[in-house]
Design an enzyme around this catalytic site. Structure first.
Site, PDB file in Angstrom:
ATOM      1  N   HIS A 174       0.754  -1.330  -0.428  1.00  0.00           N
ATOM      2  CA  HIS A 174       0.113  -0.037  -0.171  1.00  0.00           C
ATOM      3  C   HIS A 174       0.659   1.145  -0.113  1.00  0.00           C
ATOM      4  CE1 HIS A 174      -3.175  -2.582   0.910  1.00  0.00           C
ATOM      5  NE2 HIS A 174      -3.022  -3.403   2.203  1.00  0.00           N
ATOM      6  N   ARG A 175       2.060   0.957  -0.600  1.00  0.00           N
ATOM      7  CA  ARG A 175       2.764   2.065  -0.741  1.00  0.00           C
ATOM      8  C   ARG A 175       3.537   2.932   0.785  1.00  0.00           C
ATOM      9  NH1 ARG A 175       4.204   3.186  -5.318  1.00  0.00           N
ATOM     10  NH2 ARG A 175       4.737   5.595  -5.590  1.00  0.00           N
ATOM     11  N   LEU A 176       2.860   2.139   1.530  1.00  0.00           N
ATOM     12  CA  LEU A 176       3.908   2.375   3.149  1.00  0.00           C
ATOM     13  C   LEU A 176       5.602   1.789   3.114  1.00  0.00           C
ATOM     14  CD1 LEU A 176       0.692   1.211   5.395  1.00  0.00           C
ATOM     15  CD2 LEU A 176       1.201   3.467   3.736  1.00  0.00           C
TER      16      LEU A 176
END
Length: 196
Positions: A174-176
Site C-alpha cells: 500500500h505504498r507504506l
C-alpha cells in the site's frame, strides 16, 4: 541493531548487494550516477560498481568523457541502485575523488581483453560518424597490442564516491514503504527514518 538489521550502513549495503547478486538476472552491481554540468544541467547514466568499502563506492570510466569532466569540475555525485526483483533501492550522495593509479591499474588488468582494447579505441561521449569508424579503430588497437598485454590508457581511471548520505528504501504494501537514512557527521554515522 534496529528491527534485526545492522546500524552500520556499509554492512547493510553488503547484505543487500549479496541479496541482489542472488536474485537479479543481470548486473546486480548496476547503478545510476548523477552529475551536474557547469551550466547546472544534471545528467544521469548507468555504470557498474567495481569496488566498495568504508572509503566509498568505485566505478571506472574514460577521463575524457562527459561524466568525468563534470565530476572533475564539480566533484560531487549521487548514486542509485534499484533492485527491482527485491523491490529495494539504495541512494548514495557525497563528494568524489579519483582512485589511485595502482587501484586503476589493478582493476584494468582484470577486465576482458576486448574491454581493455575498447578503452583505447573509444573517444567516449564524443560524436562518432559511423560504427565502422569505431570498429576500424578497435581493429587497429587490437593489432598494436597483438600478442602482448594491454596497458591501461592514461585517459582511463576511476572515481570513488565518498558517502555522506545513504538511504535504504524497501517496498511495503500500500505504498507504506520503509526508508532508513544514514547521514555522516565527521566520522560518525547517524541513523533515522523518512516518511514514505
Amino acid at each position: 541493531m534496529i528491527g534485526g538489521m545492522t546500524d552500520d550502513p556499509f554492512a547493510l549495503f553488503e547484505r543487500w548487494l549479496a541479496d541482489a547478486k542472488a536474485m537479479e538476472p543481470n548486473d546486480p552491481n548496476a547503478m545510476a550516477v548523477a552529475t551536474v554540468g557547469a551550466d547546472g544541467q544534471p545528467a544521469v547514466r548507468m555504470v557498474l560498481l567495481k569496488g566498495h568499502d568504508q572509503r566509498g563506492f568505485v566505478f571506472y570510466t574514460n577521463l575524457e568523457s562527459r561524466k568525468a569532466g563534470e565530476l572533475m569540475a564539480n566533484p560531487r555525485a549521487a548514486l542509485l541502485f534499484h533492485w527491482k526483483s527485491l523491490r529495494r533501492q539504495v541512494r548514495i550522495e557525497g563528494p568524489v575523488s579519483g582512485v589511485t593509479d595502482a587501484e586503476a591499474d589493478a582493476y584494468f588488468a582484470t577486465r576482458a581483453r576486448d574491454s581493455q582494447l575498447g578503452a583505447w579505441a573509444s573517444d567516449q561521449s564524443r560524436p562518432l560518424d559511423a560504427r565502422a569508424t569505431f570498429e576500424a579503430r578497435f581493429a587497429e588497437v587490437a593489432e598494436r597490442y597483438r600478442g602482448g598485454p594491454v596497458p591501461r590508457p592514461p585517459h582511463w581511471s576511476g572515481f570513488r564516491v565518498v558517502p555522506e548520505r545513504i538511504e535504504f528504501w524497501q517496498d511495503r504494501p500500500h505504498r507504506l514503504h520503509e526508508r532508513r537514512l544514514f547521514t555522516r557527521n565527521g566520522g560518525n554515522w547517524h541513523e533515522g527514518y523518512l516518511y514514505p
